[in-house]
Design an enzyme around this catalytic site. Sequence first.
Site, PDB file in Angstrom:
ATOM      1  N   LYS A  61       0.622  -1.160  -0.258  1.00 22.99           N
ATOM      2  CA  LYS A  61       0.132  -0.184  -0.085  1.00 22.99           C
ATOM      3  C   LYS A  61       0.663   0.412  -0.119  1.00 22.99           C
ATOM      4  CE  LYS A  61      -3.783   1.791   3.340  1.00 22.99           C
ATOM      5  NZ  LYS A  61      -4.418   2.015   4.053  1.00 22.99           N
ATOM      6  N   GLU A 111      10.225  -4.592   4.704  1.00 18.94           N
ATOM      7  CA  GLU A 111      10.537  -5.851   4.335  1.00 18.94           C
ATOM      8  C   GLU A 111      10.392  -6.095   2.498  1.00 18.94           C
ATOM      9  OE1 GLU A 111       8.758  -5.019   6.517  1.00 18.94           O
ATOM     10  OE2 GLU A 111       8.786  -6.173   8.521  1.00 18.94           O
ATOM     11  N   GLY A 145      -5.257  -2.455   4.887  1.00 19.64           N
ATOM     12  CA  GLY A 145      -4.358  -3.729   4.209  1.00 19.64           C
ATOM     13  C   GLY A 145      -4.585  -5.232   5.076  1.00 19.64           C
ATOM     14  N   ARG A 146      -5.448  -5.046   5.946  1.00 18.60           N
ATOM     15  CA  ARG A 146      -6.131  -6.445   6.595  1.00 18.60           C
ATOM     16  C   ARG A 146      -7.442  -6.880   5.516  1.00 18.60           C
ATOM     17  NH1 ARG A 146      -5.763  -3.095  10.771  1.00 18.60           N
ATOM     18  NH2 ARG A 146      -6.275  -2.437  11.595  1.00 18.60           N
ATOM     19  N   GLU A 164      -5.061  -7.343  15.016  1.00 14.14           N
ATOM     20  CA  GLU A 164      -4.927  -6.063  14.623  1.00 14.14           C
ATOM     21  C   GLU A 164      -5.607  -5.024  14.599  1.00 14.14           C
ATOM     22  OE1 GLU A 164      -1.681  -5.811  11.508  1.00 14.14           O
ATOM     23  OE2 GLU A 164      -2.408  -4.474  10.218  1.00 14.14           O
ATOM     24  N   HIS A 213      -5.167 -34.414  17.030  1.00  9.46           N
ATOM     25  CA  HIS A 213      -3.768 -35.372  17.511  1.00  9.46           C
ATOM     26  C   HIS A 213      -2.690 -34.526  18.165  1.00  9.46           C
ATOM     27  CE1 HIS A 213      -5.451 -39.121  15.287  1.00  9.46           C
ATOM     28  NE2 HIS A 213      -6.582 -38.075  14.366  1.00  9.46           N
ATOM     29  N   LYS A 227       7.789  -1.117  12.590  1.00  4.15           N
ATOM     30  CA  LYS A 227       8.071  -0.362  11.096  1.00  4.15           C
ATOM     31  C   LYS A 227       9.402   0.823  11.557  1.00  4.15           C
ATOM     32  CE  LYS A 227       4.150  -1.306   7.800  1.00  4.15           C
ATOM     33  NZ  LYS A 227       3.141  -0.920   7.053  1.00  4.15           N
TER      34      LYS A 227
HETATM   35  C1  G6Q Z   1      -2.532  -4.176   7.879  1.00  6.37           C
HETATM   36  C2  G6Q Z   1      -1.017  -3.717   8.362  1.00  6.37           C
HETATM   37  C3  G6Q Z   1      -0.392  -3.870   7.980  1.00  6.37           C
HETATM   38  C4  G6Q Z   1       0.576  -3.779   6.921  1.00  6.37           C
HETATM   39  C5  G6Q Z   1       1.727  -4.353   6.437  1.00  6.37           C
HETATM   40  C6  G6Q Z   1       2.360  -4.009   5.127  1.00  6.37           C
HETATM   41  O1  G6Q Z   1      -4.085  -3.488   8.065  1.00  6.37           O
HETATM   42  O2  G6Q Z   1      -1.496  -2.416   8.235  1.00  6.37           O
HETATM   43  O3  G6Q Z   1      -0.201  -5.746   8.138  1.00  6.37           O
HETATM   44  O4  G6Q Z   1      -0.486  -4.408   4.958  1.00  6.37           O
HETATM   45  O5  G6Q Z   1       2.947  -3.178   7.146  1.00  6.37           O
HETATM   46  O6  G6Q Z   1       2.115  -2.868   4.778  1.00  6.37           O
HETATM   47  P1  G6Q Z   1       2.032  -2.036   3.454  1.00  6.37           P
HETATM   48  O7  G6Q Z   1       0.966  -2.457   2.392  1.00  6.37           O
HETATM   49  O8  G6Q Z   1       2.370  -0.566   3.188  1.00  6.37           O
HETATM   50  O9  G6Q Z   1       3.651  -2.781   2.532  1.00  6.37           O
END
Ligand code: G6Q
Length: 547
Positions: A210, A216, A272-273, A358, A389, A509
């Site tokens: 996003k 990462e 994001g989620r 989250e 199990h 971050k």
């Molecule tokens: C989701 C969070 C988080 C995010 C990641 C990746 O709700 O905000 O999990 O999706 O940190 O972020 P970017 O898409 O900006 O790389």
Amino acid sequence: MENTPLSLVDRSAWQSLKTHFETISKSHLRELFANDPERGTRLSAEAVGIFLDYSKNRIDAKTLELLLQLAKESKLRERMDAMFSGEKINTTENRAVLHVALRAPKTASILVDGQDVIPGVHEVLDKMASFCERIRSKAWSGHTGKPIKNLVNIGIGGSDLGPVMAYEALRHYSDRSLTFRFVSNIDGTDFAEAVLDLDPAETLFIVSSKTFTTLETMTNAHTARAWLLQGLGGDESAVAKHFVAVSTNAKEVSKFGIDTANMFGFWDWVGGRYSMDSAIGLSTMLAIGPDNFRAMLQGFHEMDEHFRSAPFESNLPVLMGLLALWYSNFFEASTVAVLPYEQYLKRFPAYLQQLTMESNGKHVTLDGAVVGYQTGAIYWGEPGTNGQHSFYQLIHQGTRLIPCDFIAFNQPLNQVGRHHDILLANVFAQAEALAFGKTSDEVKAEGTPDWLVPHRVFEGNRPSNLLLIDELTPNTLGKLVALYEHSVFTQGVIWNIDSFDQWGVELGKVLANRIVPELEGQDEPNLAHDSSTNNLIRRYRRAKQSA
Ligand code: G6Q
């Protein structure tokens, strides 16, 4: 403000629930069932093809009445309307929360800052579809003219967990001539293993971020770029044929060298989620094709409409949200186990962990006051029957109360001998055993010696929901995910928290970025952390130097 509910613990339904809990917590599911022969059918609800059996919960008619009253006193209806109409309900980020717009039909209209967002949503969907058709029909060729066979999604958190879960869940519907890999971790092993057997000439990377600034993802994207260029002779123009981006940040995308014509956008009102049905789902659409992707969106939308319009007493997300809250706040259960009896849903619990934890792992209310009650529970789980199990022992006979969500499907996607009947027999049997247990009389009647009886007793009274769906399809997956999204929302509204920010993630971050130069710098850094962190940094530097 008229729309602000009383503080949760002051709401009259909450007070009544506290008193009511004292009685109901002493009842056993054995009695509740014995006293009401219709319970197993009465305490169930069905909507949009999802059947929810919630009869094996530690509730009675009064509990339900009070929980529903709590939803009303918490202004759930008003908060829902605010979300669906594009109000900026994510107050700490001053954003609308409109994942529901991602699956709304073309004819809908939802305004954010006076602008209808629906045409943009469909424009991106159409652009994704035409890109997917080009890849799937092999019309898109890589730098050397070979068609693309391998798709690697690079992303993390919300830009990874949804795509991974959906790819695994819908693998049955996927194009098996394409190979999909997902790289998320900064641990170099993730990238190294993902590309180990891939030919760069046939590989396309989808950089999903996003913000397009996540450490990462950007590190992995640069590594991917170097791997590609090394494999293809170093010609920079190869990047355009082998990289596309999914982002809201066009500036950073073009800085990376990706043509913004190959960028699929989304908006700040998609968390994001909550983004697997936005362009973040590009890998999903590549795998299952645009028609199946649209069927998934239709499933999401049907659940949205159910949530928005059904009365609370027959509203699946509302009921599930209220039951989850009942255990969190009154029984003080700290976890919920999610147990899909469907191998394709093996990553569903991991996906739900982010969605639930989250969203609702918050310790202050919308106005910043420390909450005086527990919020989001810990979600975890594994597919059945495997879990039976291992950790089910603790659910059956341990000292903690762990409410369970069982998920099962009537139709198998792979009809193999008697497997499906045995699978379903197991899920029904587990829910039954958890609820009713086995008394010492029953154990004795089996001829068990007295000393062994206590070990073989199952107290029962362990609650569960069972979701029974006809078949796992793109459409039903959309419904299932939306069901949990709205259940999370329901809980967040009652707790009066912001379910849509994630300051805890933002902190992570920033923190690592401070330490990276201290690990990599040539000169001994001037460390100003606590003594433990300083010591760890020094030990790592020494180990690096002597390696
Ligand atoms: C989701 C969070 C988080 C995010 C990641 C990746 O709700 O905000 O999990 O999706 O940190 O972020 P970017 O898409 O900006 O790389």
